[in-house]
Scaffold this motif. Structure first.
Motif, PDB file in Angstrom:
ATOM      1  N   SER A 118      35.048  -9.769  20.113  1.00 50.59           N
ATOM      2  CA  SER A 118      36.460 -10.063  20.338  1.00 50.59           C
ATOM      3  C   SER A 118      36.499 -11.440  20.995  1.00 50.59           C
ATOM      4  CB  SER A 118      37.112  -9.018  21.246  1.00 50.59           C
ATOM      5  OG  SER A 118      36.907  -9.353  22.604  1.00 50.59           O
ATOM      6  N   GLN A 153      37.533 -12.286  23.736  1.00 52.36           N
ATOM      7  CA  GLN A 153      37.902 -12.013  25.125  1.00 52.36           C
ATOM      8  C   GLN A 153      37.728 -13.200  26.080  1.00 52.36           C
ATOM      9  OE1 GLN A 153      39.533  -9.373  26.226  1.00 52.36           O
ATOM     10  NE2 GLN A 153      39.614 -10.306  28.247  1.00 52.36           N
ATOM     11  N   LYS A 213      39.920 -16.297  25.246  1.00 50.40           N
ATOM     12  CA  LYS A 213      41.356 -16.254  25.538  1.00 50.40           C
ATOM     13  C   LYS A 213      41.589 -16.372  27.040  1.00 50.40           C
ATOM     14  CE  LYS A 213      42.060 -11.192  25.124  1.00 50.40           C
ATOM     15  NZ  LYS A 213      42.960 -10.160  24.604  1.00 50.40           N
ATOM     16  N   ARG A 250      31.537  -5.945  14.902  1.00 48.76           N
ATOM     17  CA  ARG A 250      30.716  -5.059  15.731  1.00 48.76           C
ATOM     18  C   ARG A 250      29.749  -4.313  14.832  1.00 48.76           C
ATOM     19  NH1 ARG A 250      35.586  -3.076  19.935  1.00 48.76           N
ATOM     20  NH2 ARG A 250      36.179  -5.234  20.357  1.00 48.76           N
ATOM     21  N   GLN A 308      42.058  -7.913  14.797  1.00 46.25           N
ATOM     22  CA  GLN A 308      42.862  -7.617  15.985  1.00 46.25           C
ATOM     23  C   GLN A 308      44.066  -8.551  16.062  1.00 46.25           C
ATOM     24  OE1 GLN A 308      40.407  -8.062  19.510  1.00 46.25           O
ATOM     25  NE2 GLN A 308      39.725  -5.932  19.422  1.00 46.25           N
ATOM     26  N   HIS A 329      36.270  -0.514  30.121  1.00 49.00           N
ATOM     27  CA  HIS A 329      36.984  -1.371  29.165  1.00 49.00           C
ATOM     28  C   HIS A 329      36.112  -2.577  28.827  1.00 49.00           C
ATOM     29  CE1 HIS A 329      40.215  -3.042  26.929  1.00 49.00           C
ATOM     30  NE2 HIS A 329      40.540  -3.954  27.795  1.00 49.00           N
ATOM     31  N   HIS A 330      36.017  -3.518  29.697  1.00 52.29           N
ATOM     32  CA  HIS A 330      35.016  -4.584  29.612  1.00 52.29           C
ATOM     33  C   HIS A 330      34.848  -5.208  30.986  1.00 52.29           C
ATOM     34  CE1 HIS A 330      38.421  -7.238  29.471  1.00 52.29           C
ATOM     35  NE2 HIS A 330      38.760  -6.879  28.246  1.00 52.29           N
ATOM     36  N   GLY A 387      44.605  -1.882  23.335  1.00 48.49           N
ATOM     37  CA  GLY A 387      44.096  -1.703  24.687  1.00 48.49           C
ATOM     38  C   GLY A 387      43.950  -3.043  25.359  1.00 48.49           C
ATOM     39  N   GLY A 388      44.128  -3.038  26.671  1.00 44.45           N
ATOM     40  CA  GLY A 388      43.970  -4.292  27.394  1.00 44.45           C
ATOM     41  C   GLY A 388      43.926  -4.057  28.879  1.00 44.45           C
ATOM     42  N   SER A 389      44.030  -5.153  29.619  1.00 45.65           N
ATOM     43  CA  SER A 389      43.955  -5.020  31.073  1.00 45.65           C
ATOM     44  C   SER A 389      44.455  -6.289  31.751  1.00 45.65           C
ATOM     45  CB  SER A 389      42.510  -4.752  31.509  1.00 45.65           C
ATOM     46  OG  SER A 389      41.652  -5.784  31.077  1.00 45.65           O
ATOM     47  N   ARG A 431      43.165  -9.045  34.211  1.00 45.87           N
ATOM     48  CA  ARG A 431      41.778  -9.516  34.359  1.00 45.87           C
ATOM     49  C   ARG A 431      41.480  -9.932  35.793  1.00 45.87           C
ATOM     50  NH1 ARG A 431      41.878  -7.657  29.161  1.00 45.87           N
ATOM     51  NH2 ARG A 431      43.134  -9.017  27.854  1.00 45.87           N
ATOM     52  N   GLY A 483      46.115  -9.244  29.327  1.00 44.19           N
ATOM     53  CA  GLY A 483      46.445  -9.223  27.906  1.00 44.19           C
ATOM     54  C   GLY A 483      46.118  -7.913  27.252  1.00 44.19           C
ATOM     55  N   ILE A 484      46.061  -7.979  25.951  1.00 43.29           N
ATOM     56  CA  ILE A 484      45.885  -6.763  25.157  1.00 43.29           C
ATOM     57  C   ILE A 484      45.404  -7.170  23.773  1.00 43.29           C
ATOM     58  CG2 ILE A 484      48.248  -6.777  24.219  1.00 43.29           C
ATOM     59  CD1 ILE A 484      48.310  -3.728  24.695  1.00 43.29           C
ATOM     60  N   ALA A 485      44.773  -6.254  23.083  1.00 42.85           N
ATOM     61  CA  ALA A 485      44.480  -6.465  21.662  1.00 42.85           C
ATOM     62  C   ALA A 485      44.848  -5.205  20.904  1.00 42.85           C
ATOM     63  CB  ALA A 485      43.005  -6.799  21.470  1.00 42.85           C
TER      64      ALA A 485
HETATM   65  N1  ASP Z   1      39.162  -7.783  24.112  1.00 43.68           N
HETATM   66  C1  ASP Z   1      39.560  -6.414  24.328  1.00 43.68           C
HETATM   67  C2  ASP Z   1      39.040  -5.531  23.203  1.00 43.68           C
HETATM   68  O1  ASP Z   1      38.618  -6.027  22.179  1.00 43.68           O
HETATM   69  C3  ASP Z   1      41.027  -6.248  24.424  1.00 43.68           C
HETATM   70  C4  ASP Z   1      41.612  -6.885  25.637  1.00 43.68           C
HETATM   71  O2  ASP Z   1      41.207  -6.524  26.746  1.00 43.68           O
HETATM   72  O3  ASP Z   1      42.513  -7.712  25.481  1.00 43.68           O
HETATM   73  O4  ASP Z   1      39.072  -4.330  23.316  1.00 43.68           O
END
Ligand code: ASP
Length: 585
Positions: free
Chosen positions: A195, A197, A200, A219, A233, A443-444, A484-486, A488, A529-531
Motif C-alpha cells: 500500500s 502507506q 501518503k 501482496r 485501493q 493495523h500497521h 480501514g484506516g487510522s 497516525r 486516513g483510510i483505504a
Molecule cells: N494502508 C492501509 C492499508 O492498506 C490503510 C490505511 O491505514 O490508510 O490497510
C-alpha cells in the motif's frame, strides 16, 4: 462512417429511419424466407432482418455469417410484430438493405451470452471473449463509473490525486512482498508496494493536506474469491484531522457512491467498538442485516453438574426466532455442522421453547426453573430456538459468529439489495502471536494508540499491552470489510516506541523506516486516513462475493494470468543481466 447509431439505441420513435449499425453477430436464425439476426455491441442488441424476397443475394450472404463475425449493416427501422419487451430495442428491428463483413471469427469456444456454457479456465484463457459478455461488461463499466464518482467526490473536497512509486523498498512487516530485481544494482531488489502507506504520510508532512489515489497494491498471499495478488485501493490521507472528521468524510464518500451508482440512499452508519463487536457478534465485521446478538450465560449455567459448562471459560448463545420447530434430526445435522474442522466446536446445546414447555438437549442437568432463567436472558418467547456453544473465549466467539452467519444464510436473512454499513472503532494496537512470541501491529506500525494509553505503552506486562487500543477504524458493509484506516503517529519518539514494541531494534527501525522517522523531525502535522478495497467495494455494491468478476484481467487461484500465461520463465541471458541464479529443487 461505421455507424449512425449503436446497437442499444434505436426505439419505436426511430421507425422509418435509414440507419447504419456495426457490431458482432450474436445469433443467426434462418427461417428460409427470412433470416433474423441479433447484432451486439457494448450498448445493447438489435434485431436485424434479411428478406429473401427483397434481396436474394444479401439474404444468402447473411446466412453464411457465423457467431461473432463483425458486420456493418445499412437498413430501415421498422416496428416489430413480435415485440421483445425485455430488451430496450425490442420494439423495433432493422430491415437490412446493405451488408459489409468487417471481420470474420472462428467459432468461439463458449457462447457469448448472459449465461455462458464456458467453464472458469476456458473463460480466463479467452478473457477477451468473456469480457465481451454483457454481464461482465456491466461489471467492468460499473467499476469505471465507481472510480469516476470517487474522483468527483474527493476532488470537490480538495483532495489532490498524487501518484506514488511502484518500485519501493521491501520490508518484512505485513504480508509477503513481491520483489523485482534491479539490473543496475546487482544483488538488490525493489518491492512492489503493499500500500502507499508511508508515501501518503510523507505527503502530509510535505503539506499536501488532502491526498487520494486509486492505486494498485500488491501482496504475495494465498488467494481466495475475495483476494487477488494485485488489487486496487482508494487510498486517502488528510492532515489536521481528528478521527471524527475522517469518519464523516468517508461516510460521505460511501453515501455519494451508493447514490450515484445505485441511486440508493444509505441509512445510518452506526458505530461499534471492536470489543463490543467481538462480544456481541464474535467478529470484527458483523453483518447487521440481521440480529442474533450473542447472549452470555456463564452466570446461570455453571455449577449445576454439567462439566462441559463448568469447565468452559465462556458460554454464549444466540436466539433463532421462530425455529423451535426444528426437528431432532435437523439439530443433529447442525451439531455436525459446528463440529466440522472449519468451525471446530466440540458440541452444541440447543433449547427449544415450545407450546409444551422448554426442552433442552441438557435436560439431565437443568430443570424447568433453570431453563426459564436462560429463556429470560435470551428474551425468548414461545416458538424460539436457542443455540449455545462453550469453550475458550476467543475460540467460542468465533465459532458462534460462524453459526450465526450460517443461521442467517439458512433463514435467508441476508437480503440482496439491503445494505447495512457499520464503523468498527477502537481496534487493539497490538496482536500477540504465539508462534513467533512477539507482538504484531493489528493495523500497521504507523497507527496511533489512543492518547490516554500512550503511557501504558512503556509497560512490560503482556496483558496491559494486549489491552492497548488504537485510533483505528474499519468500515464494514453487510459483514464485509470495505475500508480501514487510522489516525497516525506523527511524533518521532512515539513512532520509535511503537517500533520497539513490535520487536524492532533501533537499527532495524532506522534501516527500514529511517526516511519516515527523519521526516517526523521536520514538522509533521497530525494526520490520518483510510483505504477502501476498491474491487471489494464493486462486488459488495453489486451483492456479489467474487472480486474477480470486477477486474478486467484477474489472476486465477494459482496467481496465474491464463490469457498471457504469466508468470513465465525468463531467458538465461536475462537472468545473467540481473545477476540471478535459479535454485529450484
Ligand atoms: N494502508 C492501509 C492499508 O492498506 C490503510 C490505511 O491505514 O490508510 O490497510
Amino acid at each position: 462512417m461505421y455507424r449512425t447509431h449503436n446497437c442499444g439505441e434505436l426505439r419505436i420513435s426511430d421507425v422509418g429511419k435509414q440507419v447504419r449499425l456495426s457490431g458482432w453477430v450474436q445469433a443467426n436464425r434462418d427461417f428460409g424466407a427470412m433470416t433474423f439476426m441479433d447484432i451486439r455491441d457494448r450498448y445493447g442488441i438489435t434485431q436485424i432482418v434479411f428478406s429473401l424476397e427483397e434481396d436474394k443475394q444479401l439474404c444468402e450472404s447473411a446466412r453464411k455469417l457465423g457467431r461473432e463475425f463483425v458486420i456493418m449493416i445499412d437498413g430501415k427501422v421498422r416496428e416489430r410484430t413480435n415485440k421483445n419487451l425485455n430488451r430496450d430495442t425490442g420494439e423495433i428491428e432493422i430491415q437490412v438493405n446493405g451488408l459489409q463483413i468487417l471481420n470474420s471469427s472462428k467459432v468461439p469456444p463458449f457462447t457469448i451470452e448472459d449465461d455462458t456454457d464456458g467453464g472458469d479456465d476456458i473463460r480466463m484463457k479467452y478473457r477477451y471473449l468473456d469480457l465481451r459478455r454483457s454481464p461482465v461488461q456491466k461489471n467492468i463499466l460499473f467499476r469505471s463509473k465507481l472510480s469516476l464518482e470517487t474522483r468527483k467526490y474527493l476532488s470537490d473536497l480538495d483532495f489532490a490525486e498524487i501518484e506514488t512509486p511502484f518500485l519501493i523498498k521491501s520490508t518484512p512487516e505485513g504480508a509477503r512482498d513481491f520483489v523485482v530485481p534491479s539490473r543496475m544494482n546487482a544483488g538488490q531488489f525493489y518491492a512492489l508496494p503493499q500500500s502507499p502507506q508511508t508515501f501518503k504520510q510523507i505527503l502530509m508532512v510535505a503539506g499536501y493536506d488532502r491526498y487520494f489515489q486509486i492505486v494498485k497494491c500488491f501482496r504475495d498471499e494465498d488467494l481466495r474469491a475475495d483476494r487477488q495478488p494485485e488489487f486496487t485501493q482508494i487510498d486517502c490521507e488528510m492532515a489536521f484531522v481528528t478521527q471524527e472528521e475522517v469518519l464523516n468524510t468517508f461516510e460521505g464518500l460511501t453515501r455519494h457512491l451508493f447514490r450515484h451508482t445505485l441511486g440508493l440512499e444509505l441509512g445510518d452508519f452506526p458505530r461499534m467498538k471492536y470489543d463490543d463487536a467481538m462480544r456481541l457478534y464474535g467478529s470484527d465485521k458483523p453483518d447487521l442485516r440481521f440480529d442474533m446478538v450473542f447472549v452470555e450465560l456463564n452466570e446461570v449455567v455453571k455449577n449445576k453438574g454439567f462439566s462441559i459448562f463448568d469447565e468452559a471459560e465462556l458460554i454464549i448463545g444466540i436466539k433463532v426466532p421462530g425455529k423451535a420447530d426444528m426437528t431432532r434430526k435437523q439439530i443433529d445435522e447442525l451439531t455436525d455442522w459446528v463440529k466440522r474442522p472449519q468451525i471446530g466446536a466440540k458440541g452444541l446445546v440447543s433449547v427449544r421453547y415450545n407450546q409444551d414447555g422448554i426442552k433442552s438437549s441438557v435436560d439431565k442437568f437443568y430443570d424447568q426453573d433453570a431453563l426459564q432463567q436462560w429463556v429470560e436472558l435470551f428474551g425468548a418467547t414461545q416458538g424460539d430456538l436457542m443455540l449455545i456453544l462453550s469453550g475458550e473465549t476467543d475460540k467460542v466467539r468465533k465459532q458462534l459468529g460462524e453459526l450465526r452467519l450460517e443461521m442467517g444464510r439458512r433463514l435467508d436473512l441476508m437480503k440482496k439489495g439491503e445494505f447495512k454499513p457499520l464503523w468498527v472503532l477502537d481496534f487493539p494496537l497490538l496482536e500477540w502471536d504465539d508462534d513467533t512470541q512477539r507482538f504484531y501491529a493489528m493495523h500497521h506500525p504507523f497507527t496511533s494508540p489512543k492518547k490516554e494509553q500512550i503511557e501504558a505503552m512503556a509497560s512490560d506486562d503482556r496483558e496491559v499491552l494486549k489491552n492497548l487500543r488504537a485510533d483505528a477504524y474499519d468500515l464494514v458493509i453487510n459483514g464485509v470489510e470495505i475500508g480501514g484506516g487510522s489516525i497516525r503517529i506523527h511524533d518521532r519518539a512515539l513512532q520509535a516506541k511503537n517500533f520497539k514494541l513490535l520487536g524492532f531494534t533501533p537499527e532495524e527501525a532506522e534501516n527500514q523506516f529511517g526516511f519516515l522517522l527523519g521526516a517526523f523531525e521536520y514538522g509533521a502535522p497530525p494526520h490520518g486516513g483510510i483505504a477502501f478495497g476498491f474491487d471489494r467495494l464493486c462486488a459488495v455494491l453489486n451483492g456479489q462475493n467474487s472480486i474477480r468478476d470486477f477486474i478486467a484481467f484477474p489472476k486465477n487461484n494459482q496467481g496465474r494470468d491464463m490469457m498471457i500465461d504469466a508468470p513465465s520463465e525468463i531467458a538465461s541471458a536475462q537472468l545473467d543481466e540481473l545477476a540471478l541464479k535459479l535454485n529450484i529443487k
